[in-house]
Design a protein around this motif. Structure first.
Motif, mmCIF file in Angstrom:
data_model
loop_
_atom_site.group_PDB
_atom_site.id
_atom_site.type_symbol
_atom_site.label_atom_id
_atom_site.label_comp_id
_atom_site.label_asym_id
_atom_site.label_seq_id
_atom_site.Cartn_x
_atom_site.Cartn_y
_atom_site.Cartn_z
ATOM 1 N N VAL A 1 -3.068 -1.008 6.861
ATOM 2 C CA VAL A 1 -3.496 -0.314 5.653
ATOM 3 C C VAL A 1 -3.540 1.196 5.879
ATOM 4 O O VAL A 1 -3.097 1.985 5.040
ATOM 5 C CB VAL A 1 -4.868 -0.842 5.193
ATOM 6 C CG1 VAL A 1 -5.408 -0.015 4.037
ATOM 7 C CG2 VAL A 1 -4.761 -2.306 4.775
ATOM 8 N N PRO B 1 -6.710 -5.054 -2.440
ATOM 9 C CA PRO B 1 -6.109 -4.183 -3.464
ATOM 10 C C PRO B 1 -6.515 -4.582 -4.876
ATOM 11 O O PRO B 1 -6.676 -5.761 -5.173
ATOM 12 C CB PRO B 1 -4.598 -4.391 -3.253
ATOM 13 C CG PRO B 1 -4.452 -5.038 -1.930
ATOM 14 C CD PRO B 1 -5.705 -5.816 -1.699
ATOM 15 N N TYR C 1 0.824 -1.211 0.000
ATOM 16 C CA TYR C 1 0.000 0.000 0.000
ATOM 17 C C TYR C 1 0.861 1.266 0.000
ATOM 18 O O TYR C 1 0.479 2.277 -0.604
ATOM 19 C CB TYR C 1 -0.938 -0.001 1.206
ATOM 20 C CG TYR C 1 -2.155 -0.876 1.032
ATOM 21 C CD1 TYR C 1 -3.242 -0.450 0.275
ATOM 22 C CD2 TYR C 1 -2.219 -2.123 1.621
ATOM 23 C CE1 TYR C 1 -4.360 -1.246 0.114
ATOM 24 C CE2 TYR C 1 -3.338 -2.934 1.470
ATOM 25 C CZ TYR C 1 -4.408 -2.484 0.711
ATOM 26 O OH TYR C 1 -5.504 -3.288 0.551
#
Length: 449
Positions: free
Chosen positions: A328, A393, A16
């Motif tokens: 995240v 994702p 991320y």
């Protein structure tokens, strides 16, 4: 002068962070002013909340992993292990294969290697246990459960049948409870195809404390225990595993029995790589992070996730929990602070607003606590799936997972144990005479390993 960013680890934080840096530094990356290198031994990110469903056959295992090269097209990907980091010299040593290693220099470091299973010196655990943190472990566990069910249906030895049909999970957190519930669901469905077997599997959850799933609160934890027991799962609280020598399970409550499967999900610890660095660590072996996700005393080194002790600004003296929700969100803040460092701007602290926790208890069952609201049963299961689908994702992976779930509404799950994945050369070795035909004892050992 070109700035070199090294991201060690391709998990939640690493992936991320790299994705956000690609987006925010699109211009400098194209002009060659910034270079981003990601080092990971696997070359893919595993979305761990979906591992139980992959193990149970609800999801195709390939759909819960994200290939790094496919999504990080503006980054340089190195498939290898970082064996040490000398931050004083801004150098990391990367090992590609045995005997092949070289240094990788950098200007800014993002250390996000996550965690590994935290084990205890319990006799027999190393030889007979299996973890549940990787896609490889989930596939092996699926193969093992189905293989043992087949063996139990075929053997005439009652003692062997009981051993094959006994599955023990140690650890009452998300990983242990969800994996146990999903696999028990799968086994229940598979038994319909084994009408000749009258014996039923024994599923045991061993938890050292007096509660499970602390993240969802005490009330839902009690509800979860009741639901699991209603599913004929033995939940043993205030109980510890004392020994597993030879597959013989000895518990602190005095129970002794044979088990064909032992799954260890009793906590995690920082990746051992953390100890091979000259960066500051706390007494638990975690990297010491500031609220801005830089390491203490090192404004050019960043960290987040399970390997870091990140201050929880909502609770004085506390640290953020090692879960996907924090990883995240921390990655977003970390990437923004890396960009701010490159531009000479002020860094922002990581401060989260707690959303809640969700857990699956098998097909169409779950528990959830969102913004203080407690949800259970089918609505909670739906929330669990919806939440994690939004966190997965890339649109590509979202579409594939959604397709798997849609097909599952109309078709039965497939029950195939791909045992050869553990030893793919076995049949060819037998054919060429390099290996003898395995005996029944060898087969049994392989099925229970």
């Amino acid at each position: 002068m070109r700035k070199r960013i090294l991201i060690v680890g391709g998990g939640y934080v690493g992936l991320y962070t790299a994705l956000r840096l690609q987006r925010k530094l699109r211009g400098p990356l194209k002009r060659g002013e910034v270079e981003i290198t990601v080092v990971d031994p696997h070359g893919y990110m595993t979305y761990q909340p979906f591992l139980p469903e992959a193990a149970a056959g609800n999801l195709e295992p390939r759909h819960v992993i994200v290939p790094l090269r496919r999504v990080l097209r503006q980054c340089k990907i190195i498939n290898g292990h970082v064996t040490s980091i000398a931050h004083a010299r801004r150098t990391a040593t990367v090992e590609i294969a045995a005997g092949e290693a070289w240094p990788v220099d950098y200007d800014l470091l993002v250390l996000a290697v996550g965690s590994v299973s935290r084990t205890l010196p319990i006799p027999g655990l190393a030889e007979h246990g299996i973890g549940f943190k990787t896609i490889e472990e989930s596939i092996q566990l699926r193969n093992q459960v189905l293989g043992l069910l087949d063996r139990a249906a075929s053997t005439r030895d009652e003692e062997e049948r009981r051993r094959c049909l006994t599955f023990v999970f140690v650890g009452g957190g998300f990983a242990g409870v969800e994996a146990l519930a999903e696999l028990q669901d799968m086994a229940h469905d598979y038994l319909k195809w084994l009408p000749e077997m009258e014996a039923r599997p024994r599923w045991v959850l061993v938890e050292a404390t007096d509660h499970i799933l602390p993240e969802v609160g005490a009330e839902l934890g009690v509800y979860t225990v009741e639901q699991l027991r209603r599913q004929e799962i033995e939940v043993l609280l205030d109980t510890r595993l004392n020994s597993a020598v030879g597959g013989r399970i000895e518990l602190s409550d005095g129970q002794v029995f044979e088990a064909g499967t032992l799954v260890w999900t009793a906590g995690v610890k920082p990746n051992p790589l953390v100890n091979a660095t000259d960066l500051p660590k706390d007494d638990k072996g975690r990297l010491k992070a500031n609220a801005t996700l830089t390491l203490e005393g090192h404004p050019d080194a960043f960290t987040a996730g399970d390997n870091a002790a990140v201050p929880d600004l909502t609770t004085e003296g506390a640290f953020t929990a090692p879960n996907a929700q924090h990883a995240v969100r921390q990655a977003k803040c970390l990437a923004d602070n890396v960009v701010a460092t490159l531009r000479g701007e002020e860094l922002k602290p990581y401060k989260h607003a707690y959303v809640g926790s969700v857990a699956s208890l098998g097909l169409y069952r779950g528990v959830a606590q969102l913004y203080g609201v407690k949800v259970r049963g089918l609505p909670a299961w739906f929330i669990h799936r919806t939440y994690h689908l939004t966190r997965l994702p890339t649109l590509n992976r979202k579409a594939r997972v959604l397709t798997d779930w849609t097909f599952a509404l109309f078709f039965r799950r497939q029950f195939v144990a791909l045992g050869s994945m553990r030893d793919p050369y076995r049949e060819f070795d037998i054919a060429t005479g390099r290996r003898d035909q395995p005996s029944a004892a060898d087969t049994r050992a392989r099925a229970s390993s």
